[in-house]
Design a protein around this motif. Structure first.
Motif, PDB file in Angstrom:
ATOM      1  N   ILE A  63       0.935  -1.655  -0.202  1.00 28.99           N
ATOM      2  CA  ILE A  63      -0.039  -0.008  -0.075  1.00 28.99           C
ATOM      3  C   ILE A  63       0.817   0.960   0.290  1.00 28.99           C
ATOM      4  O   ILE A  63       0.867   2.234  -0.117  1.00 28.99           O
ATOM      5  CB  ILE A  63      -0.548   0.090   1.075  1.00 28.99           C
ATOM      6  CG1 ILE A  63      -2.154  -1.177   0.829  1.00 28.99           C
ATOM      7  CG2 ILE A  63      -1.749   1.166   1.491  1.00 28.99           C
ATOM      8  CD1 ILE A  63      -3.189  -1.646   2.609  1.00 28.99           C
ATOM      9  N   ILE A  64       1.383   1.189   0.492  1.00 28.90           N
ATOM     10  CA  ILE A  64       2.307   2.312   0.433  1.00 28.90           C
ATOM     11  C   ILE A  64       3.050   2.617  -0.468  1.00 28.90           C
ATOM     12  O   ILE A  64       3.655   3.900  -1.115  1.00 28.90           O
ATOM     13  CB  ILE A  64       3.858   2.337   2.015  1.00 28.90           C
ATOM     14  CG1 ILE A  64       2.916   2.410   3.549  1.00 28.90           C
ATOM     15  CG2 ILE A  64       4.557   3.147   1.895  1.00 28.90           C
ATOM     16  CD1 ILE A  64       3.864   1.344   4.314  1.00 28.90           C
ATOM     17  N   LEU A  65       4.429   1.220  -1.074  1.00 29.68           N
ATOM     18  CA  LEU A  65       4.714   1.875  -2.391  1.00 29.68           C
ATOM     19  C   LEU A  65       4.514   2.583  -3.414  1.00 29.68           C
ATOM     20  O   LEU A  65       4.246   3.171  -3.961  1.00 29.68           O
ATOM     21  CB  LEU A  65       4.882   0.386  -2.463  1.00 29.68           C
ATOM     22  CG  LEU A  65       6.298   0.015  -3.704  1.00 29.68           C
ATOM     23  CD1 LEU A  65       7.429  -0.855  -3.281  1.00 29.68           C
ATOM     24  CD2 LEU A  65       5.426  -0.103  -5.159  1.00 29.68           C
ATOM     25  N   LEU A  66       3.093   1.726  -2.929  1.00 24.49           N
ATOM     26  CA  LEU A  66       2.034   2.031  -4.583  1.00 24.49           C
ATOM     27  C   LEU A  66       1.764   3.436  -4.599  1.00 24.49           C
ATOM     28  O   LEU A  66       1.566   3.517  -5.520  1.00 24.49           O
ATOM     29  CB  LEU A  66       0.905   0.752  -4.706  1.00 24.49           C
ATOM     30  CG  LEU A  66       1.464  -0.285  -5.183  1.00 24.49           C
ATOM     31  CD1 LEU A  66       0.074  -1.555  -4.692  1.00 24.49           C
ATOM     32  CD2 LEU A  66       1.794  -1.033  -6.223  1.00 24.49           C
ATOM     33  N   ASN A  67       1.649   3.623  -3.073  1.00 21.40           N
ATOM     34  CA  ASN A  67       0.514   4.715  -3.036  1.00 21.40           C
ATOM     35  C   ASN A  67       2.508   5.703  -3.997  1.00 21.40           C
ATOM     36  O   ASN A  67       1.446   6.745  -4.738  1.00 21.40           O
ATOM     37  CB  ASN A  67       0.690   5.227  -1.860  1.00 21.40           C
ATOM     38  CG  ASN A  67      -1.251   5.719  -1.379  1.00 21.40           C
ATOM     39  OD1 ASN A  67      -1.709   5.881  -2.675  1.00 21.40           O
ATOM     40  ND2 ASN A  67      -1.260   3.566  -0.440  1.00 21.40           N
ATOM     41  N   LYS A  68       3.220   5.078  -3.007  1.00 21.13           N
ATOM     42  CA  LYS A  68       4.276   6.557  -3.742  1.00 21.13           C
ATOM     43  C   LYS A  68       4.510   6.420  -5.165  1.00 21.13           C
ATOM     44  O   LYS A  68       5.194   7.734  -5.595  1.00 21.13           O
ATOM     45  CB  LYS A  68       5.473   5.704  -2.973  1.00 21.13           C
ATOM     46  CG  LYS A  68       5.962   6.339  -1.500  1.00 21.13           C
ATOM     47  CD  LYS A  68       6.898   5.764  -1.475  1.00 21.13           C
ATOM     48  CE  LYS A  68       6.912   5.880   0.976  1.00 21.13           C
ATOM     49  NZ  LYS A  68       7.511   7.359   1.849  1.00 21.13           N
ATOM     50  N   MET A  69       3.778   5.347  -5.512  1.00 20.04           N
ATOM     51  CA  MET A  69       4.312   5.486  -7.505  1.00 20.04           C
ATOM     52  C   MET A  69       3.086   5.848  -8.210  1.00 20.04           C
ATOM     53  O   MET A  69       2.951   6.061  -8.980  1.00 20.04           O
ATOM     54  CB  MET A  69       4.696   3.634  -7.669  1.00 20.04           C
ATOM     55  CG  MET A  69       5.744   3.138  -6.961  1.00 20.04           C
ATOM     56  SD  MET A  69       7.769   4.657  -7.061  1.00 20.04           S
ATOM     57  CE  MET A  69       7.908   3.864  -8.439  1.00 20.04           C
TER      58      MET A  69
END
Lengths: 451, 320
Positions: B183-189
């Motif tokens: 969730i964190i990574l996909l949001n950052k991307m």
């Protein structure tokens, strides 16, 4: 009572099988769903209400088979949201057939049956079994509840999603309370995803463990251990706190004390999807009816104080309580003919719910519309059923009752296999004359032959 | 392997504890490095010398086959000496605390410790007590950063991009470190992230994680470009969080009919190990849309990239 023209007509002028078209005329129509209480009639065709209202008169339906209902009330068939049956597993206490015959005699056209059978209704196949069994043997509509926890053990939640798909109308552990707060939270959260209705018996099993009747002076005088109202409010308060997290459709199956009403009212004020039921026993009886250890008055929750009873009536009148149930709970004689502390809880009631409720009407506590609403429109809304109303196009589930006829209950006349009624030899005013399910006559009162 | 010179960027993290601490550029950098590691791993000669002379300790307080062997292989391909320690069996039973274990290992002078622990926060606690780099291989329900990176690499290689893709993460969100890191990574991307599961498996406040929350599986799959399934532990399907396996499968199992709700070219992913017939059917797991095997390959590559990036930060001399 002598034969009246009504009864003569009842014996054959209209088709008993519900096929074709017939009219019920000159009645006092009481339909809580449309807020109508006034003169009128109903036209039924092929099991469905075709027309209803003041304009349905002799002239309007001339030539059709009809029944003169002068002096009677015509109301939607009642829905009883809490009925214990012994099928499967304890058919000596009650079968679907006997419970439905009792319901029909009491003007009840839909019964919601509890899952605490043997086996417990905690599997899709058993829901399916009940639905089929009811279709084949029952006179009235039967809606099965499924258990909230496997085997009613209060440990693991049941397959709420699949059980609902199979036809379970609501979920409850019957007379058991789920003591484990974490489990209850998870059940409520999970049930919410499926828009499942949770009906909970709210009595703290630890606080009430030893008790057998309402805690107070009377119990102390006759030497019986008591159950304080707090046993009910602790669980109810807890559940409402959990509902603030989950917002699940929740129904307190039976409340019995004034304090519990406050919790319900506060929860409703917060906009939580909370409703409450009360049993007919807690509306019409109190702790003093236990008298000399009458085990037929041993109930769960116990009969409370007169103040509590009056609070229940008030809660019903002002709408804080949504549903009246019979809490029909047939028990075998051997389980009731015991010292009070050892006797089983429960009383039959589906057959006497309406006539007992009429005590509140005759006593001036409530008019018929608000009195019938929690037995018709109230439970229909709760359960999502399109019944309990005299709407055009609705199923012709109808009760006709004479609101005034006086009589004395003899428990041997009850249709239930079990006879554990707290109203034995009680005087009633009001009698069910005829009950229709989908237009079909499932009960018609007949004068007992003078044998 | 060297990166193209136009990258005027340096990876400046001593540890990899979570995706939370990484910037979008860090992530892009690691994914680019990992692409090169994929190429290396597909050669006959798979070895590089980036970690030659270095010691890598795999410290696993929780049993793992996949992640541990993936890190082991990554370390070995980079030329490091790799030691595997499964602590469940030894020190823990003797009552040694996490910090004592850390101090003991630190004295052996490793360069990188890869840690998996069943308690959230345990890895960062350990990182504060050792002199070497620490890589989180999963701490409780907190983070599993290399899993999120390998998932991102898989998506990027299959779809050409991550931004604006709709990614649906399905299942036990509550207990999943994989879900949190993703969730964190996909949001950052800049992907659009959805989560779906029964309410009992959704953590409180999830709606504020930058995700769309669903409890209806099919609605959550509608229009998804990536369907990321999570493993549901069997002990959570016995009436505690979910009533039964069959009910879970009925409402949340990914079969062909459910997958048909997603975009026709939707990518199916699973961090493994799979419960076939519970959260996913074999026809889908082994089907043309499945990237589950690629994920495993990308796992080694991403871990090589992470180890290498960390190693570049190492001081060239050893403090006394």
């Amino acid at each position: 009572m002598t034969d009246t023209p009504n009864q003569t007509a009842a014996s054959g002028a209209i088709p008993g099988d519900g096929q074709g078209r017939f009219a019920l005329l000159n009645a006092r129509l009481v339909d809580p769903a449309s807020n109508y209480d006034g003169p009128g009639g109903v036209v039924v065709e092929d099991g469905v209400i075709r027309d209803r209202g003041a304009h349905v008169t002799d002239d309007a339906v001339s030539g059709q088979p009809s029944l003169d209902c002068s002096g009677w009330v015509l109301a939607p068939g009642l829905i009883d949201a809490r009925v214990f049956v012994g099928e499967p597993g304890a058919e000596h206490r009650e079968t679907l057939a006997s419970a439905s015959a009792a319901a029909a005699a009491g003007g009840v056209t839909t019964i919601v049956v509890m899952p605490d059978t043997d086996p417990v209704i905690d599997d899709m196949a058993l829901v399916d079994f009940l639905i089929r069994r009811a279709r084949d043997t029952a006179l009235v509509h039967v809606e099965p509840c499924a258990a909230l926890t496997n085997g009613l053990q209060g440990r693991e939640m049941t397959e709420i999603g699949l059980l609902k798909k199979a036809g379970a109308i609501a979920f409850t552990d019957g007379r058991n309370t789920i003591a484990d707060t974490l489990l209850m939270r998870r059940i409520l959260a999970y049930a919410r995803d499926f828009d499942a209705l949770v009906m909970h018996h709210t009595q703290d099993p630890y606080l009430s463990a030893a008790g057998v009747m309402h805690e107070g002076e009377f119990a102390s005088r006759i030497g019986l251990p008591g159950i304080p109202p707090a046993a009910e409010t602790i669980v109810l308060d807890r559940d409402v706190r959990l509902l603030e997290l989950t917002r699940t459709r929740y129904h307190a199956a039976q409340i019995s004390c004034a304090e519990a009403l406050k919790t319900i009212a506060a929860a409703k004020e917060k906009g939580l999807p909370v409703t409450a039921g009360v049993s007919i026993n807690h509306l019409t009886l109190n702790e003093n009816d236990v008298g000399t250890y009458r085990t037929f008055c041993k109930l769960s929750p116990p009969l409370r104080s007169e103040d509590d009873r009056l609070a229940m009536v008030e809660g019903l009148a002002d709408g804080r309580i949504d549903v009246i149930v019979s809490n029909h709970d047939p028990q075998d004689v051997t389980d009731k003919r015991q010292p009070f502390e050892m006797a089983a809880d429960g009383a039959v009631g589906v057959e006497t719910m309406l006539v007992a409720a009429l005590r509140l009407y005759h006593g001036g506590a409530m008019d018929l519309l608000p009195l019938l609403r929690p037995m018709t429109e109230g439970p229909a809304k709760l359960l999502g059923l399109d019944r309990g109303q005299l709407t055009q196009g609705a199923r012709a589930d109808i009760v006709l009752f004479d609101p005034d006829a006086p009589w004395v209950l003899d428990r041997d006349d009850l249709k239930s296999l079990a006879k554990n009624t707290p109203f034995d030899e009680s005087l009633f005013q009001g009698r069910v004359m005829r009950t229709f399910v989908s237009g079909k006559t499932v009960y018609a009162y007949r004068e007992k032959s003078a044998a | 392997m060297a990166l193209p010179s136009e990258h005027a960027y340096t990876f400046r993290h001593r540890h990899l504890i979570g995706i939370e601490a990484l910037t979008r550029f860090d992530i892009q950098h690691l994914l680019e490095r990992a692409d090169l590691a994929v190429a290396l791993s597909r050669q006959v000669e798979k070895k590089s010398a980036a970690l030659r002379g270095r010691t890598l300790i795999n410290l696993f307080f929780e049993a793992s086959t996949r992640t541990q062997s993936s890190f082991e292989l990554a370390g070995k391909r980079l030329g490091a000496d790799v030691m595997n320690m499964s602590v469940g069996a030894s020190s823990l039973k003797k009552g040694e605390t996490l910090l004592d274990t850390a101090i003991t290992l630190n004295a052996m002078r490793p360069d990188i410790i890869v840690v998996r622990h069943h308690a959230a926060g345990a890895v960062s606690l350990l990182a504060r007590k050792v002199d070497c780099a620490v890589v989180n291989a999963g701490d409780g329900a907190h983070e599993h950063p290399t899993q999120a990176l390998l998932d991102a690499l898989t998506i990027k290689r299959a779809k050409g991009r991550i931004e604006r893709l709709t990614v649906t993460i399905c299942g036990d969100i509550r207990h999943s470190r994989v879900a949190r890191s993703n969730i964190i990574l996909l949001n950052k991307m800049d992907a659009r992230v959805r989560v779906v599961g029964p309410s009992t498996l959704l953590p409180a406040g999830i709606e504020r994680f930058g995700v769309e929350v669903f409890t209806d599986f099919r609605a959550a799959l509608e229009g998804a470009d990536v369907v990321m399934m999570l493993r549901l532990q069997r002990e959570r399907m016995n009436g505690s969080f979910v009533p039964s396996m069959r009910e879970y499968f009925h409402f949340f199992g990914l079969d062909e009919a459910a997958l048909a709700c997603a975009n026709p070219d939707a990518l199916v992913m699973h961090p493994g190990p799979m419960n076939r017939g519970v959260e996913i059917v074999s026809a889908v797991a082994d089907g043309p849309q499945s990237a589950i095997r690629e994920q495993v390959e990308m796992g080694v590559a991403v871990r090589m990239a992470v180890l290498e990036a960390l190693a570049e930060q190492f001081p060239s001399t050893i403090p006394a």
